[in-house]
Structures are given as structure tokens and as C-alpha cells.
Scaffold this motif. Structure first.
Motif, PDB file in Angstrom:
ATOM      1  N   THR A 224       0.827  -1.204   0.000  1.00 15.29           N
ATOM      2  CA  THR A 224       0.000   0.000   0.000  1.00 15.29           C
ATOM      3  C   THR A 224       0.859   1.251   0.000  1.00 15.29           C
ATOM      4  OG1 THR A 224      -1.836  -1.077   1.167  1.00 15.29           O
ATOM      5  CG2 THR A 224      -1.702   1.316   1.339  1.00 15.29           C
ATOM      6  N   LEU A 225       1.939   1.243   0.779  1.00 18.57           N
ATOM      7  CA  LEU A 225       2.723   2.453   1.000  1.00 18.57           C
ATOM      8  C   LEU A 225       3.933   2.600   0.093  1.00 18.57           C
ATOM      9  CD1 LEU A 225       2.806   2.558   4.921  1.00 18.57           C
ATOM     10  CD2 LEU A 225       1.281   3.808   3.385  1.00 18.57           C
ATOM     11  N   VAL A 226       4.469   1.490  -0.390  1.00 15.66           N
ATOM     12  CA  VAL A 226       5.769   1.522  -1.071  1.00 15.66           C
ATOM     13  C   VAL A 226       5.607   1.207  -2.554  1.00 15.66           C
ATOM     14  CG1 VAL A 226       8.110   0.568  -1.119  1.00 15.66           C
ATOM     15  CG2 VAL A 226       6.909   0.805   1.077  1.00 15.66           C
ATOM     16  N   LYS A 227       6.205   2.021  -3.380  1.00 14.60           N
ATOM     17  CA  LYS A 227       6.229   1.810  -4.823  1.00 14.60           C
ATOM     18  C   LYS A 227       7.675   1.572  -5.266  1.00 14.60           C
ATOM     19  CE  LYS A 227       1.909   2.712  -4.562  1.00 14.60           C
ATOM     20  NZ  LYS A 227       1.085   1.567  -4.130  1.00 14.60           N
ATOM     21  N   PRO A 228       7.867   0.992  -6.461  1.00 18.12           N
ATOM     22  CA  PRO A 228       9.232   0.748  -6.934  1.00 18.12           C
ATOM     23  C   PRO A 228      10.097   2.000  -6.884  1.00 18.12           C
ATOM     24  CG  PRO A 228       7.664  -0.372  -8.350  1.00 18.12           C
ATOM     25  CD  PRO A 228       6.853   0.469  -7.399  1.00 18.12           C
ATOM     26  N   GLY A 229      11.292   1.842  -6.316  1.00 16.75           N
ATOM     27  CA  GLY A 229      12.231   2.952  -6.219  1.00 16.75           C
ATOM     28  C   GLY A 229      12.073   3.811  -4.987  1.00 16.75           C
TER      29      GLY A 229
ATOM     30  N   ALA B 140       0.563   3.721  10.564  1.00 16.19           N
ATOM     31  CA  ALA B 140      -0.278   3.443   9.402  1.00 16.19           C
ATOM     32  C   ALA B 140      -0.857   2.039   9.502  1.00 16.19           C
ATOM     33  CB  ALA B 140       0.536   3.605   8.120  1.00 16.19           C
ATOM     34  N   PHE B 141       0.011   1.077   9.902  1.00 16.04           N
ATOM     35  CA  PHE B 141      -0.413  -0.318  10.014  1.00 16.04           C
ATOM     36  C   PHE B 141       0.382  -1.018  11.117  1.00 16.04           C
ATOM     37  CE2 PHE B 141      -0.941   0.775   5.486  1.00 16.04           C
ATOM     38  CZ  PHE B 141      -2.297   0.507   5.321  1.00 16.04           C
TER      39      PHE B 141
ATOM     40  N   GLN C 232      -4.917   3.448   8.198  1.00 19.50           N
ATOM     41  CA  GLN C 232      -5.424   3.973   6.931  1.00 19.50           C
ATOM     42  C   GLN C 232      -5.939   2.805   6.109  1.00 19.50           C
ATOM     43  OE1 GLN C 232      -1.423   5.541   5.606  1.00 19.50           O
ATOM     44  NE2 GLN C 232      -2.036   4.562   3.694  1.00 19.50           N
ATOM     45  N   THR C 233      -6.647   3.114   5.043  1.00 22.34           N
ATOM     46  CA  THR C 233      -7.226   2.051   4.223  1.00 22.34           C
ATOM     47  C   THR C 233      -6.166   1.459   3.311  1.00 22.34           C
ATOM     48  OG1 THR C 233      -9.383   3.137   4.251  1.00 22.34           O
ATOM     49  CG2 THR C 233      -9.014   1.464   2.559  1.00 22.34           C
ATOM     50  N   PRO C 234      -5.921   0.150   3.384  1.00 14.17           N
ATOM     51  CA  PRO C 234      -4.907  -0.460   2.522  1.00 14.17           C
ATOM     52  C   PRO C 234      -5.428  -0.693   1.111  1.00 14.17           C
ATOM     53  CG  PRO C 234      -5.896  -2.123   3.935  1.00 14.17           C
ATOM     54  CD  PRO C 234      -6.507  -0.815   4.338  1.00 14.17           C
ATOM     55  N   ASP C 235      -4.474  -0.821   0.185  1.00 18.70           N
ATOM     56  CA  ASP C 235      -4.817  -1.274  -1.155  1.00 18.70           C
ATOM     57  C   ASP C 235      -5.122  -2.770  -1.102  1.00 18.70           C
ATOM     58  OD1 ASP C 235      -4.341   1.240  -2.154  1.00 18.70           O
ATOM     59  OD2 ASP C 235      -2.298   0.789  -2.811  1.00 18.70           O
TER      60      ASP C 235
END
Length: 370
Positions: free
Chosen positions: A80-85, A187-188, A210-213
């Protein structure tokens, strides 16, 4: 068998946990799918579990999401929080349940703190590492290898001041140490049901600030006309049939802990850990021990000239269950200097007895030739 592998899964469970699982299998259907009595009982069981967990961990029932285990919850939180890079700061004691998802995502990982049983070093390292480009901080509450209690409350305060979301891995602390989603404002928080909460294997919870993906999609029993997952918790991330017998057992485990009291559980484990340390002092081993507020009921050790896997096998032959190796946490072993050897891990529970500690120490001494 003398069971000293509770950091992997607690055993035995309170008797009421076994009874609750059996009762649910006999009387509960799928929750949220029908209106008949068996479905209503399943829904009530799940709600009561969320409610009791929320009271124990400082959150509202709908913010308690059921997962298969802590790894499932951590994957939900991380993805939910982390994207590539993205740049992510983690402690030096993280489990592969954290490190492998981050690696898979291609995150830039910075490690904060590598000194065992040194919370000042850990906190100072997080203080320097959390910068404006940090997308998330992940911190285990307790090392699964060494029982080291990290200063998660102070790390959470750093994150709040700098506006960085925090994920807490509570796999080894839930049911042993006080923990509140509202107080930490994380957050989680991810946790298993089958360790310190004394629930069945295949259960866990993610406390959601928070609401997760979604990690996967499917039926929820709500908003069925839409092809999109519901946007509200807990339905958004609970696709498919629930493990209702497991949830019933988890509810019974949480109720046991609330009756027993976390303080009593912690004090009991501390007393047994001190006894274990004393009983082993004269043996030709190295103990990774700090005790007090710095350590839960987990003790790692090494014996010079012995392969830890071989030593664990000898203990198993004598009817004593421990865990040997890297414990899915090579980072922690690197910090402690045991990456090449691994350790024998002895982990206690509320059901461990002083007599079992005596027997373990006597058996280990016999194997080592003392």
C-alpha cells in the motif's frame, strides 16, 4: 515433548481455544453470505473477535482486518505504502516478511540501527535516517531471533513529527507487550494469531490506521453488483471465505490473554528467562542475553564446535523442541555476528514451566559433555 519453540508458534494453546475451533466447525457457516442462523453466528464470532482485538490494541473493530498470518498483513501494508524505487527505512532486525516484499518492489532500503540490545543506537539511527524523501518506515517491535525489544514508541514519535507513515511488525510482541494503534498513530500494525495471541495457525490481523490497497480481489458479500472492491474496511481487503474456526479460536485466545493480563504474562516470561539464563551460565555456550525491559522470553545461544542444526537435532532426539538456523531473519544475525553460524533459539510462553527449564538445561549440559 518439552516445547520451547513458541516464537514460531505457541503450543499448547489454552483449552478454550481448541474448544472454540471445534464449536465453530460444528455450528458456523460463512459470514456475510447468508442470513440463516449458522451464517449469523459466524458473523457474530468475527465481530466479537474484532471488538475484543480492538479493545486490546487500541483501535476500532472495523480497523481490524483478518489475515492469514503476519506476513500477509505486512505484504498488504508494504504494498500500500511503497512503490518501486521508493526510499524505505527499516531496523537492522527485520524478518524476511519485511525484506522480501521490499526487495520484490525494488525499494531503496536504508537500515537504521545494528547494535543488539542497544535502543539508544537504534533510535539515533532512525533519527538520522528518516528524511523528507522517506516514503515509509518499518520497524519490528521485537526481534524474533534475540527477543530484543526495539524502541518502537520513540520511532513512532519520530515518524509523526516528520509526517512519515510507520508499519510495525508485532509478530513477536502482540499478546506480550502493550500495543496501541491510536497511541502510536501507525499506518499499520501486523500480527499473527498463532504466537503470543494463542490462536490457531493460519490466523492473523492487520490493524489499519489507513485504508490499505487490495492484495487480491473477490467476493465480500457486500456491494456485489459492483466489479470494484468496496472502499470501506474491513471488506475492502477480506475477499473470499473467512477462516471462521480460526477466528473463533483467535477470539478465545484473546479472551484468555485479557483475563490473564499482559503484565502477568510478561512477568512470568521474564522470570523464566532469568532462570534459563542462570541455569545455562556454567555451560560452554554463548548466550545472547540482556534481560529486563530489553528482552522478551526469547534466548539465542551458540556452542563453540557445534553446528546449531546438529545440536537442535540432538535436543529433539531427547524430546526438546527448539529452533536452529537463521530464523528467516538474516539481517538480525548479521547485526549480532551470527550470520555464518546461526543460533539455537529457545522461546518461552505462558505455559512454559520452571521444571521444563531445568530439564532443558540438564539435557543441553549432557549433550555438551558437562
Amino acid at each position: 515433548m518439552i516445547y520451547l519453540d513458541n516464537a514460531a508458534t505457541s503450543m499448547p494453546k489454552p483449552p478454550e481455544v481448541y474448544a472454540a475451533v471445534q464449536e465453530a466447525m460444528l455450528s458456523c457457516a460463512s459470514l456475510g453470505r447468508s442470513g440463516h442462523a449458522a451464517a449469523r453466528k459466524a458473523a457474530e464470532t468475527a465481530f466479537l473477535c474484532r471488538q475484543e482485538a480492538g479493545e486490546l490494541f487500541g483501535t476500532d473493530p472495523e480497523q481490524v482486518v483478518f489475515t492469514m498470518n503476519a506476513t500477509h498483513g505486512l505484504n498488504l501494508a508494504i504494498k500500500t505504502l511503497v512503490k518501486p524505487g521508493d526510499r524505505v527505512v527499516v531496523s537492522g532486525f527485520e524478518h524476511n516478511a519485511v525484506m522480501r516484499p521490499l526487495h520484490h518492489l525494488g525499494a531503496q532500503i536504508e537500515t537504521a540501527g545494528s547494535r543488539l540490545f542497544d535502543p539508544d543506537d537504534t533510535l539515533d539511527a532512525f533519527d538520522h535516517a528518516i528524511t523528507r524523501d522517506t516514503k515509509a518506515v518499518i520497524c519490528t517491535h521485537v526481534s524474533n531471533v534475540f527477543g530484543y525489544v526495539l524502541p518502537v514508541e520513540q520511532v513512532a514519535a519520530l515518524c509523526r513529527r516528520r509526517g512519515v507513515p510507520l508499519i510495525v511488525d508485532a509478530a513477536q510482541s502482540a499478546g506480550i507487550l502493550p500495543l496501541s494503534l491510536k497511541q502510536l498513530q501507525a499506518a499499520f500494525i501486523a500480527m499473527p494469531g498463532h504466537k503470543g495471541l494463542y490462536g490457531p495457525q493460519g490466523t492473523g490481523m492487520l490493524l489499519c490506521g489507513q485504508t490499505p490497497d487490495t492484495l487480491f480481489e473477490g467476493g465480500t458479500g457486500s456491494l456485489s453488483a459492483s466489479l470494484d472492491m468496496p472502499d470501506f474496511l474491513p471488506d475492502r481487503v477480506e475477499a473470499g471465505t473467512h477462516n471462521v474456526p480460526g477466528i473463533a479460536g483467535l477470539l478465545a485466545g484473546i479472551r484468555y490473554l485479557k483475563r490473564r493480563g499482559l503484565t502477568a504474562v510478561r512477568q512470568g516470561e521474564n522470570a523464566l528467562l532469568r532462570k534459563l539464563h542462570r541455569e545455562l551460565r556454567d555451560l560452554p555456550i554463548r548466550q545472547y542475553y540482556a534481560g529486563g525491559t530489553l528482552q522478551t522470553g526469547v534466548l539465542s545461544l551458540t556452542a563453540e564446535g557445534w553446528d546449531c542444526e546438529e545440536l537442535a537435532a540432538r535436543l529433539s532426539d531427547a524430546g526438546i523442541a527448539v529452533r536452529a538456523g537463521l530464523h528467516c531473519a538474516p539481517m538480525a544475525h548479521k547485526c549480532a555476528g551470527t550470520l555464518e553460524t546461526g543460533t539455537i533459539r529457545v522461546s518461552l510462553s505462558d505455559f512454559t514451566t520452571p521444571q521444563e527449564i531445568d530439564r532443558f538445561a540438564e539435557t543441553l549440559g549432557g549433550i555438551l559433555g558437562n
